[in-house]
Write an enzyme that holds these catalytic residues in place. Structure first.
Site, PDB file in Angstrom:
ATOM      1  CE  LYS A 192      22.452   1.931 -29.702  1.00 16.42           C
ATOM      2  NZ  LYS A 192      23.403   2.623 -28.802  1.00 16.42           N
ATOM      3  CG  HIS A 195      15.390   6.197 -25.019  1.00 22.22           C
ATOM      4  ND1 HIS A 195      15.768   7.246 -24.239  1.00 22.22           N
ATOM      5  CD2 HIS A 195      16.538   5.646 -25.513  1.00 22.22           C
ATOM      6  CE1 HIS A 195      17.086   7.351 -24.233  1.00 22.22           C
ATOM      7  NE2 HIS A 195      17.582   6.387 -24.996  1.00 22.22           N
ATOM      8  CG  HIS A 198      16.655   9.976 -28.123  1.00 27.16           C
ATOM      9  ND1 HIS A 198      16.288   8.653 -28.084  1.00 27.16           N
ATOM     10  CD2 HIS A 198      17.986   9.993 -28.328  1.00 27.16           C
ATOM     11  CE1 HIS A 198      17.353   7.901 -28.281  1.00 27.16           C
ATOM     12  NE2 HIS A 198      18.398   8.685 -28.426  1.00 27.16           N
TER      13      HIS A 198
END
Length: 469
Positions: A192, A195, A198
């Site tokens: 993933k 983004h 985080h």
């Protein structure tokens, strides 16, 4: 407001003694020869004159050798008040507190804490006497409290030369205790994108690591990747349906993200139709993950590929933030032996009960708010909680930490409380050395739905804006 930051390779060096002070944040102030100029004079409140050093209370050697102006000022306050009242200096120093806002000053002294009779009247009298000392700046009485607003010129001239002289060593304190702390932070999910959500864990964790390091701790920076679980089953099923090798080679993270979003949309439609067949996405995802746990060669090969591509991308992103890790760990790295040991201890301590084939720990017997926690599914697969218990056990055994800090969002407050309670009830003495540092979530973002802002995009935009200045 006095605030000085010193950065070395974007690492903040600081001393934790004043970490709770809102005015100075965790910024230490180092004493220099300028102290003599500002602390050895007394301004007469009526005639604008100064008295000599010999006419004021003598400072102790400890005070003269103090390394930080705020430490020195605390000592000076205790010496002066001891001279005025006879109250023990240590009692005064311990009673001095940082304030909650700038309007409250730099330090506050609650007179009831030093057992003063008629504290309101005494506060007024002491405020007048203490205000005569130039380096203390303004001293105000507010009910039974004394508020100290220190001389900003003194603080600046005391700290700045030392900061310039010591550079990255400024504020550091090497402890002889040689304690070790593990800081787990960032911890994105494999396959993933990294983004904006985080970013908070990454920055807070990096900052805390620098703080501990500056205070002399041995710091282990750990990235505990979300590289295991049902999402890999979903991703494998999705890649089988939507995957494109050319797209994967060109932009691996972006393509895996697109696959993940699409398969989750399919899953949502499937759940609306109540499709629970063996051919359904959810069932196939569980089957793949079960194969992965059992060491199936093909499943492991797919997982390894996704994991390697993701880590390579993360390292590039962390380098842009000047964040480094000592260990890239993950849920997949927790050994089966550790999880089996955890389950055995659950049984030995009579913690688990079977419910519909699953193993459950009822935590309500110790805290009603913690509810019941599932530690093993009915099909025998492990859950995050079981792995985190095993991971904590392994870290204590391998790293021998004195303290471990988890930097995880407030969304996981309940989960972390459950984890800590379980470790306590497993009779691990070191469970008390675990801390959860939480933070608020970035609202409105969902990887499954695809509405995220990638961190690389934010960093690119920030760079472009900076070049325009």
């Amino acid at each position: 407001m006095f605030r000085i930051l010193h950065f070395k390779n974007h690492s903040l060096s600081c001393r934790g003694h004043f970490s709770s002070h809102p005015r100075y944040n965790s910024i230490p102030l180092l004493i220099t020869h300028f102290r003599h100029t500002f602390c050895t004079t007394r301004k007469d409140s009526g005639q604008n004159k100064y008295r000599s050093e010999s006419s004021r209370p003598k400072l102790s050697k400890k005070s003269e050798q103090a390394n930080y102006p705020l430490d020195t000022l605390r000592e000076d306050i205790s010496i002066i008040l001891n001279d005025i009242s006879g109250i023990g200096r240590s009692l005064i120093v311990n009673a001095l507190e940082p304030t909650n806002n700038m309007e409250g000053g730099d330090l506050i002294l609650p007179l009831p804490k030093i057992k003063v009779a008629n504290p309101v009247a005494v506060a007024k009298r002491w405020a007048t006497e203490l205000s005569a000392y130039g380096s203390l700046g303004k001293v105000c009485a507010k009910g039974p409290f004394l508020q100290f607003f220190f001389d900003q010129k003194y603080l600046l001239q005391s700290a700045v030369p030392s900061i310039l002289l010591q550079k990255e060593r400024y504020g550091q304190e090497k402890s002889c205790l040689q304690k070790k702390v593990v800081v787990e932070f960032s911890s994105p999910n494999i396959a993933k994108p990294f983004h904006a959500g985080h970013l908070r864990s990454t920055i807070i964790g990096g900052f805390l690591s620098n703080l501990y390091e500056a205070m002399g701790w041995s710091v282990v920076r750990m990235n505990y990747l979300g590289d295991w679980g049902r999402q890999f089953g979903l991703l494998a099923v999705g890649f089988e349906k939507y995957g494109n090798e050319k797209a994967l080679e060109k932009q691996p993270i972006q393509h895996l993200f697109e696959v993940y979003v699409q398969i989750n949309k399919d899953l949502a439609e499937e759940e609306k139709e109540n499709d629970t067949s063996q051919c359904g996405i959810s069932s196939r995802a569980r089957t793949f993950f079960k194969k992965l746990e059992n060491g199936d060669q093909n499943a492991t090969k797919i997982w390894n590929r996704f994991r390697s591509l993701s880590i390579h991308h993360y390292i590039q992103t962390y380098s842009r933030l000047n964040i480094n890790f000592d260990i890239f760990s993950g849920e997949s790295q927790v050994s089966k032996e550790s999880m089996d040991e955890a389950l055995n201890i659950f049984y030995q301590n009579h913690l688990v009960e079977e419910k519909d084939g699953a193993l459950v720990i009822d935590l309500t017997q110790w805290s009603k708010n913690l509810g019941k926690a599932v530690v093993q599914k009915s099909d025998g697969t492990t859950l995050y909680l079981t792995r985190d218990v095993g991971a904590a056990m392994e870290r204590k055994k391998d790293l021998k930490f004195d303290k471990m800090v988890y930097v995880i969002s407030s969304q996981q407050d309940l989960y972390m409380s459950q984890l800590f309670m379980i470790l306590q009830k497993m009779n691990f003495d070191w469970a008390k050395d675990l801390n959860h540092v939480n933070f608020g979530m970035v609202q409105g973002m969902s990887t499954r739905k695809g509405n995220v802002v990638f961190l690389d995009t934010i960093l690119d935009e920030a760079r472009d804006k900076a070049f325009q200045i």
